[in-house]
Scaffold this active site. Structure first.
Site, PDB file in Angstrom:
ATOM      1  CB  SER A 146     -57.696  -3.032   9.345  1.00  0.00           C
ATOM      2  OG  SER A 146     -57.623  -2.407  10.591  1.00  0.00           O
ATOM      3  CG  ASP A 299     -65.334  -3.961  12.640  1.00  0.00           C
ATOM      4  OD1 ASP A 299     -64.860  -3.626  13.745  1.00  0.00           O
ATOM      5  OD2 ASP A 299     -64.705  -3.878  11.569  1.00  0.00           O
ATOM      6  CG  HIS A 328     -61.491  -4.942  12.880  1.00  0.00           C
ATOM      7  ND1 HIS A 328     -61.981  -4.155  11.854  1.00  0.00           N
ATOM      8  CD2 HIS A 328     -60.135  -4.850  12.804  1.00  0.00           C
ATOM      9  CE1 HIS A 328     -60.968  -3.610  11.195  1.00  0.00           C
ATOM     10  NE2 HIS A 328     -59.848  -4.020  11.745  1.00  0.00           N
TER      11      HIS A 328
END
Length: 349
Positions: A146, A299, A328
């Protein structure tokens, strides 16, 4: 600060790096000095070839064995008995590094809302300062997901031949309008808190609860929430899904700070490898390391196609996918799949 903890024969050391040199930022501002709180596990081997540098996500910290214990720790894939593992708390975060609640050395007062805007490139430059300070000449593996993956890509360009392998999980070469939009709704929630604007460490605390609830909807997949929060009885109120989101909001607001959340979400928005470079493709092609990108098929925030784009445009890229209903957050949950992917990657390199 130098804290040591022994578990089995592996040492964990936590230290504070202080840079007296100013850090010039992309915004045109600068931090006259800054600190990075970092944790190391294990020891550097004789050939100095076993460094694994972890970059945490938005609300993570340097204690990587706490939040990624399925991947890092004793008898795990990255084991401190054979790897020298480093994780630094990013500047702007509230876990020991310079952040909006830190004292501005120029004014002698906390920064609060005057804390400068940070970009992922700024974060990478700060980590590069720490690497130099530690005398590490080669990083075997840089890994982050991320926001951590975004910072990792910027740093991989800076590191050049000093980095052997980059593992980028559920991340992007440039933040999409979709991601920026989600982040903006969260900042709007913080702004709506009547305490926002006060020079107080608890300013925006209730707003942060709402922001986290919004974020959780983007981190998970509808199927995952439906499966875990499904009602067995017909009811009119007090739904499991509602309680779950309120719980997650309170949980984060009790451990994190709204000013840091604001700062780091803006950092994520800023991510664009092509800024002051020819293009995203050419920027990615500058990376010398072997690159493994891992997407998640469910995701909805950082799309799997964005991870594929990275692997297609670096010099030596590999793409693998996690299959999960977790969305995610799967890169923090699906350890068995991730370990299998990593084993395959290292066998090839």
């Amino acid at each position: 600060m130098n804290l040591k903890s022994e578990y089995a024969s592996i040492s964990m050391i936590q230290e504070l790096f202080h840079s007296n040199s100013s850090l010039s930022l992309e915004s045109g501002e600068s931090l006259p000095e800054f600190e990075l709180f970092y944790t190391t596990y294990g020891q550097l081997n004789e050939s100095k070839s076993n460094v694994v540098w972890v970059i945490h996500a938005l609300t993570g910290d340097s204690n990587v064995t706490d939040w990624w214990n399925g991947l890092i720790g004793e008898d795990k894939f990255f084991d401190p008995s054979s790897h020298y593992i480093i994780c630094a708390n990013l500047i702007g975060s509230c876990y020991g590094s310079t952040n909006p609640l830190s004292v501005n050395p120029v004014s002698g007062k906390p920064y609060y809302y005057d804390f400068p805007q940070l970009t992922t490139r700024d974060q990478a430059n700060a980590l590069e300062r720490l690497r130099t300070h530690l005398g590490i000449t080669q990083i075997n593996t840089l890994i982050g997901g991320s926001l951590g993956g975004q910072v990792g890509l910027e740093w991989a360009i800076i590191l050049g031949g000093k980095l052997s392998n980059a593992i980028i999980l559920a991340s992007t070469a440039k933040s999409s309008p979709w991601v920026i939009g989600f982040n903006e709704t969260q900042r709007m929630a913080i702004e709506s808190d009547c305490s926002w604007g006060n020079e107080d460490e608890k300013a925006g605390k209730k707003g942060l609860e709402t922001a986290r609830a919004i974020a959780m909807l983007s981190y998970r997949h509808p199927e995952d929430i439906s499966r875990k929060q499904q009602e067995t009885d017909s009811k009119l109120d007090n739904f499991k899904a509602a309680s779950y989101l309120r719980y997650q909001g309170r949980k984060l607001s009790n451990r994190f700070n709204a000013l840091s959340y604001w700062t780091l979400s803006k950092t994520m928005d800023s991510h664009d490898l092509s800024r002051k470079r020819e293009s995203l493709e050419s920027a990615l092609h500058e990376i010398e390391a072997n690159v493994l990108t891992v997407g998640v098929d469910s995701d909805l925030l950082f799309l799997a196609s964005e991870s594929q784009f990275i692997s297609k445009n670096v010099k030596r890229g590999t793409y693998k996918e996690i299959h999960s209903t977790a969305g995610h957050d799967a890169f923090l949950i699906e350890f068995e799949q991730l370990v299998y992917i990593l084993k395959s990657f290292y066998l090839q390199h």
